[in-house]
Scaffold this active site. Sequence first.
Site, PDB file in Angstrom:
ATOM      1  N   ASP A  28      50.872  28.694 -35.077  1.00 15.64           N
ATOM      2  CA  ASP A  28      50.132  29.143 -34.043  1.00 15.64           C
ATOM      3  C   ASP A  28      48.567  29.044 -34.000  1.00 15.64           C
ATOM      4  OD1 ASP A  28      52.142  30.796 -33.895  1.00 15.64           O
ATOM      5  OD2 ASP A  28      51.968  32.448 -34.992  1.00 15.64           O
ATOM      6  N   GLU A 212      57.142  34.499 -25.482  1.00 18.13           N
ATOM      7  CA  GLU A 212      55.695  34.697 -25.970  1.00 18.13           C
ATOM      8  C   GLU A 212      54.799  34.048 -26.086  1.00 18.13           C
ATOM      9  OE1 GLU A 212      57.316  35.633 -29.840  1.00 18.13           O
ATOM     10  OE2 GLU A 212      57.494  33.596 -30.451  1.00 18.13           O
TER      11      GLU A 212
END
Length: 327
Positions: A28, A212
């Site tokens: 991420d 997401e």
Amino acid sequence: MIKKCILGLICCAWGIFSVQAQTISVHDPVMIQEEGTYYLFCTGRGIAVWSSKDMENWERESSVFSEAPRWAKEVVPDFRNHIWAPDISYHNGQYYLYYSVSSFAKNTSAIGVATNTTLDTNSPDFEWKDHGIVIESVPGRDMWNAIDPNIITDENGENWMSFGSFWSGLKLVKLSDDLLSVENGPDDWHTIARRERSFELDERNPGDAALEAPFIFKKDNYYYLFVSFDLCCRGERSTYKMVVGRSEKLQGPYLDKTGMSMYNGGGTLVLEGNEDWYGVGHNAAYTFENKDYLIFHGYDAQQNARPRLFIREISWDKEGWPMVSID
């Protein structure tokens, strides 16, 4: 303070360039530049941080939090200072680092924020100040998940946060002037992307509508909404891939190349894994030195599915859609 990462090459394909460089293991990733140094924040204990002068050779810095924020255990009782999916941006003369505290596969979650006037650890002014919870989701009460924040400033100078995972889709909410809280309640939020489920939604089960990691990037006349579809963090079984839609208005609707709204499950494929790299996704997009980059993670099939950082230059087709190569 937070986020996940991966790195790669710069070669020519469709006018897209990639650069062979040091590989670092991250999830991420998000990035920002301060006075000639790039700072990368990613998921990890206390939020992992890396620095580089060239986006190729990286040095590990101290984590944002040496100890977990006190409030985090009130949200997640078994919290161990493993902080997810940060976002970094600069406003009002300081850096804002948003981050996610959560239980895996639950919407027992909260987004927090910390600020710092500099990212240079050698500066006497370097100090992260935590401001606590920006927004929290509670199982049984909320049909959304407070993780994966991303901040975007609109053409009027107002700041917005996109966030979310599974459940009832990805949300967009206006922030207060000080960027430390949301301005309105859920009834005034915008749902900017969602997917259909194969069974009835349960507030305690995210179901199979996997999406997401929203990231909104402004390019010319459009806001581009990048989203990760399917499943992350499963090594060779990861099915993550990145899709995109665009809108002339920040609030949407975001449409893909076919004209399908991302509110109805639309999304044009940007990049997916292959036999060499599994589950590429959770991207961020930036302009550095007049070049646009997509930054994301993926799993190395040759290295026991170890997560890696990728930095790829984006090229744009004649209709204004992003193109990225994994090689």
